[in-house]
Design a protein around this motif. Structure first.
Motif, PDB file in Angstrom:
ATOM      1  N   LYS A 161       0.842  -1.198   0.000  1.00  0.00           N
ATOM      2  CA  LYS A 161       0.000   0.000   0.000  1.00  0.00           C
ATOM      3  C   LYS A 161       0.880   1.252   0.000  1.00  0.00           C
ATOM      4  N   PHE A 162       1.899   1.283   0.864  1.00  0.00           N
ATOM      5  CA  PHE A 162       2.792   2.433   0.905  1.00  0.00           C
ATOM      6  C   PHE A 162       3.633   2.542  -0.364  1.00  0.00           C
ATOM      7  N   ILE A 201       1.434   4.228  -2.919  1.00  0.00           N
ATOM      8  CA  ILE A 201       1.325   5.655  -2.613  1.00  0.00           C
ATOM      9  C   ILE A 201       2.587   6.381  -3.068  1.00  0.00           C
TER      10      ILE A 201
END
Length: 86
Positions: free
Chosen positions: A23-24, A27
């Motif tokens: 997820k990071f 991003i």
């Protein structure tokens, strides 16, 4: 016996990172892509004509800052250990 061992190894394989890490990473990749998109353009069709838009605040300050923030997210995503107890 060799086939059984291969099946056990296939079942025991897992990803290097967890869902939170990915997820990071996404991003960070989005910040990097946005930075490069904002940095694009500003050229002139005629080489004899100077276009001052190439030195705009968006291309000189904002876009590189977004790229560095994106790289920061990427480093954080790689170093993050979600299994660590708090």
């Amino acid at each position: 016996m060799g086939e059984k061992k291969r099946k056990e190894q296939a079942q025991n394989q897992s990803f290097i990172f967890e869902r939170e890490n990915y997820k990071f990473m996404l991003i960070g990749a989005a910040f990097i892509a946005l930075g490069f998109i904002l940095m694009a353009g500003g050229g002139s069709d005629d080489p004899n004509v100077f276009n001052p838009d190439i030195y705009s605040w968006r291309r000189i300050r904002l876009a590189p800052a977004l790229i560095l923030i994106g790289f920061g997210f990427e480093v954080y995503a790689i170093l993050l250990n979600p299994n660590k107890e708090k």
